[in-house]
Design a protein around this motif. Structure first.
Motif, PDB file in Angstrom:
ATOM      1  N   HIS A 605     -13.947 -35.217  -8.660  1.00 38.91           N
ATOM      2  CA  HIS A 605     -14.545 -36.046  -9.712  1.00 38.91           C
ATOM      3  C   HIS A 605     -16.009 -36.290  -9.376  1.00 38.91           C
ATOM      4  O   HIS A 605     -16.424 -36.163  -8.217  1.00 38.91           O
ATOM      5  N   ASP A 606     -16.777 -36.671 -10.379  1.00 38.87           N
ATOM      6  CA  ASP A 606     -18.153 -37.089 -10.131  1.00 38.87           C
ATOM      7  C   ASP A 606     -18.111 -38.479  -9.490  1.00 38.87           C
ATOM      8  O   ASP A 606     -17.539 -39.416 -10.068  1.00 38.87           O
ATOM      9  N   PRO A 607     -18.687 -38.649  -8.277  1.00 40.34           N
ATOM     10  CA  PRO A 607     -18.660 -39.982  -7.644  1.00 40.34           C
ATOM     11  C   PRO A 607     -19.217 -41.081  -8.531  1.00 40.34           C
ATOM     12  O   PRO A 607     -18.808 -42.239  -8.409  1.00 40.34           O
ATOM     13  N   ALA A 608     -20.130 -40.734  -9.451  1.00 39.56           N
ATOM     14  CA  ALA A 608     -20.707 -41.756 -10.333  1.00 39.56           C
ATOM     15  C   ALA A 608     -19.675 -42.357 -11.270  1.00 39.56           C
ATOM     16  O   ALA A 608     -19.883 -43.448 -11.814  1.00 39.56           O
ATOM     17  N   ASP A 609     -18.543 -41.654 -11.486  1.00 43.88           N
ATOM     18  CA  ASP A 609     -17.506 -42.173 -12.381  1.00 43.88           C
ATOM     19  C   ASP A 609     -16.500 -43.066 -11.668  1.00 43.88           C
ATOM     20  O   ASP A 609     -15.671 -43.706 -12.323  1.00 43.88           O
TER      21      ASP A 609
END
Length: 834
Positions: A605-609
């Protein structure tokens, strides 16, 4: 002592001020007062600070004396071990105080590689060990060697600290490392050995039980005589002197001076490419040779910018001690190394520190002046205050430095360093010439992964939750015996013999009366919980979502956060048709978050999410732990979303009320039948998830589904209230107040505990104390109602008194007494505190 130590006429001992006021005294040889002074800590755990005159931390000293003290100890260790054993030795120093001392000891051993513990996690470097330093202001230590097998040899391990007081920290380290890297010889090195007779006997017993030889080498030995009330009197003395301290005069700080950058001349050192800046990840004899060859040229570069200064300070930075002291020593040699500034330019050395100490401008006190400034190296534990002691001259102009050379690593060369009120700005007020030298921060190569990352565990094979409800980023330890009696665990935890995450409590099996109370509480509070679930979920969707098709990834902190994560996922699906991914990960106080789990999340996953989720806040320890753990994992947002925030520790919450959340009433039987998480070196490798157990045998008592369904059934009826709450929160100031932390510190002092880790605030944390720990007493808000029925019942069953108090910011607080003994029992025969 090294002959380069400054020779000044001795008028008073730099411990006289403290000794006269508190009755503290040293016992031992005549050399102890030459090595040590005394100061008062601004720390609730210890009143006094032994201030070394040769360590190079708090007291500026000639660099030859600082390096020479450690080097001489290293030569003595080499003589003790013999050349053959010394050639196979590894030296381990302690952060932050002994990083330079340990490195100097390794120099004396000549062929020994060196590693020091650190408080700075680094991406790509796996932790091979860690430990807690209970009395310290910053307790958690990490071991992050670039080569994971650095400590794996069978040669002697040499452990270096500035002082050996009780020996608890060193013995804890030996015990932890011996379990993973056993050997038959240890040598403990310190500038001073201040143990009591009991501590010395404890070391002998420890070595015998370990089956290894443990020697100790020091410059001097003695003891500290402390009056029984020294802690309280010391705190009163600190408070009185700080209250009476004059306000800074105009021009004293960066704000009064105006928003300008400090006038520091940057000097290039031409640091050798690829050479580590210290021992954080290991420093080998080959590294030492490269540094020795480069030092003369570095000294020459600095000398070219000193403009005839006669009294010069080279100032290192926290853990960065060894490179600056060696540069200072080379500069002193370059300038002629006179005995005093009257005979030529003389160089001194010291470093900045995290340690908060009272400053008193008196010749009989070891810390005469203090400069404070914001941390500038983006520390893992967040912004904080740092200090430089005895750098300002105070009332004695003879102590003023004509030039100061600030040495930092490149991670610390950020805006905070140069800002008004920052370190350089504070130094510029106290010298004529300010130089800045920056050493490149060493970043090890990413370690090769020997195994692919594991996959999440899911129900029904692991947990009673449905597979789509949560993926557990854990390994299954169900077949391992990990449980220990509560009183045995408490004794081991408080004595420093074990970390709480190394074992599990025996699962509490509720009585029929308690189960009835749980179901009654659930019926009463289900709507209130549903409203908080909706509020926190809607806040996350509104404020923590990125543009479509991105969607939040819920990552709950196992296990208290996991039921909340499941409910938040259910709300998003029910109210918006959003199927949010949800995972559960382990975080351990003092050890950090599961880094393998973070790598798995970043790979999928994108860590920002990612949005981290927990059940509630108490004093905010896990909030701080998460911020520290994520500091070196770019992209992850450390802000936690919680159902209830009575501690005022987060900005994303469903409510700040302290009320009964029924999922806190039980253990695994309301959390998918999953145990608390386990982190133990012999069970969890560098590529493993942390562990947990699935208690399949408790299926008949499982209330996990009943809890989730009872709350989910109320989603529709609270929808309007949730909308109103979200609108109100959007306009509110939700800045964390940390009121809970302040309250816990006050309670800790008022009840004589002096350890915030033994104060558990809020209904949820108090319940945990009664279920898992050995409680001393419960503080209850006077007039608290049904929210505390289950607490009163558990307290009655365990023979624990409930004390009603006024002005309690929580509904209740659970206290664990630090003086735990297995011999004392309550009315039910269970062990309590003495």
């Amino acid at each position: 002592m090294d002959e380069t130590m400054e020779k000044t006429k001795r008028v008073v001992w730099t411990g006289d001020w403290v000794a006269e006021r508190l009755g503290v005294s040293l016992s031992g040889g005549d050399d102890l007062p030459e090595l040590l002074g005394l100061a008062l800590r601004r720390n609730p755990k210890r009143a006094h600070l032994l201030v070394s005159n040769v360590l190079g931390k708090h007291v500026p000293q000639r660099p030859g004396a600082v390096h020479g003290a450690g080097y001489g100890l290293g030569r003595r260790v080499r003589e003790l071990l013999g050349d053959e054993a010394a050639a196979r030795a590894v030296v381990l120093g302690y952060a932050e105080t002994a990083t330079g001392l340990g490195h100097s000891v390794a120099d004396g051993l000549a062929l020994a590689p060196y590693l020091h513990s650190t408080r700075r996690p680094v991406t790509g470097v796996e932790q091979v060990g860690g430990f807690e330093e209970e009395h310290s202001h910053a307790t958690s230590h990490l071991l992050l060697p670039e080569e994971p097998d650095l400590l794996a040899g069978d040669g002697p391990l040499v452990l270096v600290d500035d002082e050996f007081s009780t020996g608890r920290t060193v013995l804890n380290t030996i015990k932890a490392l011996h379990a993973r890297f056993p050997r038959d010889r240890y040598v403990v090195v310190a500038l001073v050995d201040m143990r009591s007779d009991a501590d010395r006997s404890h070391l002998e017993k420890f070595a015998a039980e370990l089956g290894a030889r443990v020697d100790l080498v020091s410059l001097a030995a003695g003891g500290v005589r402390l009056p029984a009330d020294v802690l309280a009197r010391g705190q009163e003395l600190v408070a009185a002197h700080e209250a009476a301290a004059p306000s800074p005069a105009p021009g004293r700080n960066g704000e009064a001076r105006g928003n300008r950058r400090a006038d520091a001349v940057r000097v290039g050192l031409d640091w050798p490419a690829g050479l580590p800046d210290g021992g954080r990840h290991g420093f080998t004899p080959a590294h030492r040779e490269r540094l020795e060859a480069a030092l003369p040229a570095m000294a020459g570069s600095l000398a070219d910018h000193l403009d005839g200064a006669r009294r010069i300070l080279v100032l290192g930075n926290e853990e960065l001690m060894y490179a600056p002291v060696r540069i200072a020593e080379a500069l002193d040699t370059h300038l002629g190394a006179p005995a005093t500034p009257d005979e030529g330019a003389a160089v001194y050395f010291s470093t900045t520190t995290r340690s908060p100490v009272l400053a008193v401008d008196d010749p009989g006190y070891a810390i005469r002046t203090r400069l404070s400034f914001p941390a500038h190296d983006r520390p893992a534990d967040g912004p904080g205050e740092r200090y430089a002691y005895n750098v300002a001259a105070g009332t004695d102009p003879a102590r003023r430095f004509d030039a100061i050379v600030a040495v930092v690593d490149s991670q610390g060369d950020g805006p905070e360093l140069h800002a008004a009120g920052g370190l350089l700005d504070r130094l510029a007020e106290h010298t004529d010439r300010l130089l800045l030298a920056v050493i490149p921060s060493y970043t090890p190569q990413e370690q090769a992964r020997s195994m692919p990352l594991p996959e999440p565990l899911r129900g029904p094979a692991f947990s009673s939750y449905a597979a789509e409800e949560v993926g557990w980023l854990l390994q299954d330890l169900s077949d391992v015996t990990l449980e220990a009696p509560t009183e045995e665990r408490e004794e081991a935890i408080q004595s420093g013999g074990a970390h709480y995450a190394e074992s599990l409590p025996v699962e509490y099996q509720p009585s029929e009366q308690y189960q009835a109370l749980f179901h009654s509480a659930l019926e009463t509070s289900a709507s209130r919980i549903a409203r908080a679930v909706g509020t926190v979920t809607e806040t996350v969707l509104a404020e923590r979502s990125r543009p479509a098709p991105a969607r939040p990834v819920l990552v709950s902190l196992a296990r208290a956060g996991t039921p909340v994560g499941v409910l938040m996922r259910r709300w998003a699906l029910h109210a918006h048709g959003l199927d949010l991914p949800h995972y559960a990960v382990s975080i351990v106080r003092g050890r950090g978050i599961d880094t393998t789990a973070l790598r798995w999340l970043a790979a999928h996953h994108d860590p920002a999410d990612v949005v981290f989720v927990d059940g509630w806040t108490g004093k905010g320890a896990i909030t701080r732990e998460l911020a520290q753990a994520l500091a070196d994992f770019p992209g992850f947002d450390p802000r936690i979303a919680v159902l209830a925030d009575p501690g005022g520790c987060v900005e994303t919450y469903g409510t700040r009320d302290d009320f009964l959340i029924p999922s806190a009433c039980l253990n695994s039987t309301v959390s998918g039948l999953i145990s608390r998480t386990v982190l133990r070196d012999d069970l969890v490798g560098p590529d493993d998830f942390h562990g947990a157990k699935f208690y399949r045998e408790l299926a008949t008592a499982d209330a996990s589904g009943a809890f989730l369904d009872a709350v989910s059934a109320r989603f529709d009826e609270v929808a309007d209230a949730v909308a109103a709450d979200v609108k109100e929160l959007a306009a509110a100031d939700r800045t964390p107040t940390w009121e809970g932390w302040a309250a816990v510190e006050r309670i800790s002092e008022e009840y004589g505990i002096h350890d915030v880790n033994l104060v558990k605030p809020g209904v949820g944390e108090t319940t945990r104390v009664l279920l898992r720990r050995v409680p001393w007493k419960i503080l209850a808000q006077r007039g608290a109602g049904a929210d505390l029925d289950h607490v009163r019942l558990l307290a009655e069953q365990r023979g624990v008194p409930v004390e009603e108090v006024d002005e309690l910011p929580y509904t209740c607080v659970g206290l664990i007494h630090p003086r735990f003994t297995r011999g004392a029992t309550g009315a039910d025969g269970k062990a309590v505190a003495s």
